[in-house]
Design an enzyme around this catalytic site. Sequence first.
Site, PDB file in Angstrom:
ATOM      1  N   THR A  87       0.868  -1.186   0.000  1.00 57.85           N
ATOM      2  CA  THR A  87       0.000   0.000   0.000  1.00 57.85           C
ATOM      3  C   THR A  87       0.901   1.232   0.000  1.00 57.85           C
ATOM      4  O   THR A  87       1.943   1.262   0.667  1.00 57.85           O
ATOM      5  CB  THR A  87      -0.928   0.040   1.239  1.00 57.85           C
ATOM      6  OG1 THR A  87      -0.144  -0.090   2.419  1.00 57.85           O
ATOM      7  CG2 THR A  87      -1.979  -1.073   1.197  1.00 57.85           C
ATOM      8  N   ALA A  88       0.477   2.224  -0.747  1.00 53.51           N
ATOM      9  CA  ALA A  88       1.328   3.386  -0.999  1.00 53.51           C
ATOM     10  C   ALA A  88       1.424   4.298   0.235  1.00 53.51           C
ATOM     11  O   ALA A  88       0.545   4.310   1.088  1.00 53.51           O
ATOM     12  CB  ALA A  88       0.748   4.172  -2.167  1.00 53.51           C
ATOM     13  N   SER A 115       5.041  -1.028  -1.992  1.00 58.32           N
ATOM     14  CA  SER A 115       4.516  -0.260  -3.127  1.00 58.32           C
ATOM     15  C   SER A 115       5.641   0.491  -3.834  1.00 58.32           C
ATOM     16  O   SER A 115       6.561   0.995  -3.192  1.00 58.32           O
ATOM     17  CB  SER A 115       3.475   0.751  -2.620  1.00 58.32           C
ATOM     18  OG  SER A 115       3.134   1.664  -3.641  1.00 58.32           O
ATOM     19  N   TYR A 139       4.302  -0.554 -10.662  1.00 59.17           N
ATOM     20  CA  TYR A 139       3.484   0.095 -11.683  1.00 59.17           C
ATOM     21  C   TYR A 139       4.422   0.286 -12.862  1.00 59.17           C
ATOM     22  O   TYR A 139       5.396   1.038 -12.758  1.00 59.17           O
ATOM     23  CB  TYR A 139       2.972   1.452 -11.191  1.00 59.17           C
ATOM     24  CG  TYR A 139       1.817   1.343 -10.235  1.00 59.17           C
ATOM     25  CD1 TYR A 139       0.595   0.844 -10.655  1.00 59.17           C
ATOM     26  CD2 TYR A 139       1.943   1.734  -8.907  1.00 59.17           C
ATOM     27  CE1 TYR A 139      -0.478   0.732  -9.778  1.00 59.17           C
ATOM     28  CE2 TYR A 139       0.870   1.629  -8.033  1.00 59.17           C
ATOM     29  CZ  TYR A 139      -0.329   1.127  -8.478  1.00 59.17           C
ATOM     30  OH  TYR A 139      -1.392   1.021  -7.620  1.00 59.17           O
ATOM     31  N   THR A 165       1.136  -4.727 -11.035  1.00 60.58           N
ATOM     32  CA  THR A 165      -0.283  -4.408 -10.832  1.00 60.58           C
ATOM     33  C   THR A 165      -0.936  -4.223 -12.198  1.00 60.58           C
ATOM     34  O   THR A 165      -0.490  -3.406 -13.008  1.00 60.58           O
ATOM     35  CB  THR A 165      -0.418  -3.143  -9.960  1.00 60.58           C
ATOM     36  OG1 THR A 165       0.171  -3.436  -8.696  1.00 60.58           O
ATOM     37  CG2 THR A 165      -1.869  -2.745  -9.767  1.00 60.58           C
ATOM     38  N   LYS A 276      -0.717  -8.971 -10.221  1.00 58.82           N
ATOM     39  CA  LYS A 276      -1.623  -8.627  -9.117  1.00 58.82           C
ATOM     40  C   LYS A 276      -2.824  -7.877  -9.688  1.00 58.82           C
ATOM     41  O   LYS A 276      -2.650  -6.820 -10.308  1.00 58.82           O
ATOM     42  CB  LYS A 276      -0.884  -7.739  -8.117  1.00 58.82           C
ATOM     43  CG  LYS A 276      -1.757  -7.172  -7.009  1.00 58.82           C
ATOM     44  CD  LYS A 276      -0.900  -6.384  -6.017  1.00 58.82           C
ATOM     45  CE  LYS A 276      -1.727  -5.810  -4.891  1.00 58.82           C
ATOM     46  NZ  LYS A 276      -2.553  -4.674  -5.302  1.00 58.82           N
ATOM     47  N   HIS A 300      -7.876  -4.607  -6.028  1.00 57.13           N
ATOM     48  CA  HIS A 300      -7.227  -3.409  -5.507  1.00 57.13           C
ATOM     49  C   HIS A 300      -7.962  -2.878  -4.264  1.00 57.13           C
ATOM     50  O   HIS A 300      -8.105  -1.666  -4.069  1.00 57.13           O
ATOM     51  CB  HIS A 300      -7.193  -2.338  -6.599  1.00 57.13           C
ATOM     52  CG  HIS A 300      -5.957  -1.487  -6.597  1.00 57.13           C
ATOM     53  ND1 HIS A 300      -4.944  -1.636  -7.511  1.00 57.13           N
ATOM     54  CD2 HIS A 300      -5.568  -0.464  -5.802  1.00 57.13           C
ATOM     55  CE1 HIS A 300      -4.006  -0.749  -7.282  1.00 57.13           C
ATOM     56  NE2 HIS A 300      -4.361  -0.013  -6.244  1.00 57.13           N
ATOM     57  N   ASP A 331      -6.291 -11.231  -2.223  1.00 64.78           N
ATOM     58  CA  ASP A 331      -6.393 -10.176  -1.207  1.00 64.78           C
ATOM     59  C   ASP A 331      -7.742  -9.494  -1.333  1.00 64.78           C
ATOM     60  O   ASP A 331      -8.487  -9.724  -2.286  1.00 64.78           O
ATOM     61  CB  ASP A 331      -5.219  -9.178  -1.304  1.00 64.78           C
ATOM     62  CG  ASP A 331      -5.311  -8.208  -2.495  1.00 64.78           C
ATOM     63  OD1 ASP A 331      -6.405  -8.032  -3.080  1.00 64.78           O
ATOM     64  OD2 ASP A 331      -4.282  -7.603  -2.838  1.00 64.78           O
ATOM     65  N   GLY A 332      -8.068  -8.672  -0.337  1.00 71.86           N
ATOM     66  CA  GLY A 332      -9.313  -7.892  -0.364  1.00 71.86           C
ATOM     67  C   GLY A 332     -10.280  -8.311   0.724  1.00 71.86           C
ATOM     68  O   GLY A 332     -10.821  -9.422   0.679  1.00 71.86           O
TER      69      GLY A 332
END
Length: 412
Positions: A87-88, A115, A139, A165, A276, A300, A331-332
Amino acid sequence: MATVHPEHDLNCLTLEELEAHARTMMDKQTRDYYNEGSDSNTTLRENTTAYSKYRIRPRVLRDVSRIDSSVPLFGHINSVPLGVAPTAMQRLAHSDGELGTARACKKAKVAMGLSSFATQSLEEVAEASEGNPNVLQLYLFEEREHSRKLIQRAKKAGFKAVFLTVDTPFLGRRNMEIRNQFKLPSHLKVKNFAEEESPVPPEAVDGEGDSGKREGMRPKMQRKASRAGYTEGNRRVPPSGPITFHSHAPNPTLCWERDIGWLKQECGPEMEVWLKGIATGEDALLAVHHGVDGIVVSNHGGRQLNGAMATIDALPEVVEAVQGKIPVHVDGGIRHGTDVFKALALGADFVWVGRPALWGLAYKGQAGVELMLKLLTDEIRLCMSLAGTTSVKEISKEYLVKMDNSGFVSKL
Ligand SMILES: Cc1cc2nc3c(=O)[nH]c(=O)nc-3n(C[C@H](O)[C@H](O)[C@H](O)COP(=O)(O)O)c2cc1C
Ligand SMILES: CC(C)CC(=O)C(=O)O
């Protein structure tokens, strides 16, 4: 006499309580940025609620006095089948930031995803991890040179894999972020991109402000995007200028044929290539066809396509398509040990949690992430034993039933 549980934080015995504490400790912009999904948040909500339609069928009278919850991952032993998702900008939550997360993961023996848009550099994170396995979330930028440099640095720093991603051709529409005019505070930087890669132009595109490829942007934002070099009439040009997440993270040009081969070549034998953001059996098959090392079923955290399936609902078709040829992670919305058990029973090899680590950081920095990992670890191990399983590989769909809307229960 009251029982004393010295190992517990009595203010925080569940992830729900952790989330509630974290809410009070973050400023509004950070809280909204971390917690929201896209549009009306349907997928964000369903990621968590979809787990409740599965119930566990526990088996009894098995010796569960010894539980082995460990799984192998990237040549290491992970203490539980769970890692911290990338996570950013984690220093928004706490000054410990990504280094705090890395140290907590090392202590708990769980993998960490970093990230690309971290507020501490990948080298610093690798050092803090002291050999604990890390994954670099990538990214893949249109300007390949930036990505190439990042990949080489990750390789040198000992990262085990790259998670590309693939669910962000554009960024989802996050309304609170727009309303708050989200901006990275000036004392924080996205540390993986050197200053010379992020020169701030005179018009200064207001930090992380509105400068990018977000569908449905207001006209003022569109003008800024075009100043950042993204559109010229109908002709698309790659973004230039400072590397901000709005301008550079989304990449609508990515495609199977050109980009996966390129990435595999850049990563070489040293780093695995994972995708991902896979959400269908068809794309899972393409991933196998293109020779990636693994996939993460993800939407996401409900921040991209609102109305997309909850990940636990997408998982079975992906598992079915892949037929064990490559590992499948998910995930999620995972907030309980029982969620982890259910995901594994439906065929996932491993799960990742995103927001809970951010809540842990906001609550108490590194110690808060340690607490979050301890809560989930305890819950996973307790669930395994109460369900009658002593090792992760025993967890199968025999242990689950599914309920339909009228409460009718069926075996899987
Ligand atoms: C605040 C925030 C930032 C995120 N940043 C990234 C990122 O930089 N790269 C990425 O691939 N996914 C990112 N994600 C998605 C997570 O990796 C993960 O897929 C998601 O958080 C899982 O859902 P959960 O938060 O419900 O556990 C982010 C998610 C959140 C909430
Ligand atoms: C750098 C980003 C685009 C972060 C992200 O993926 C997110 O906010 O969901």
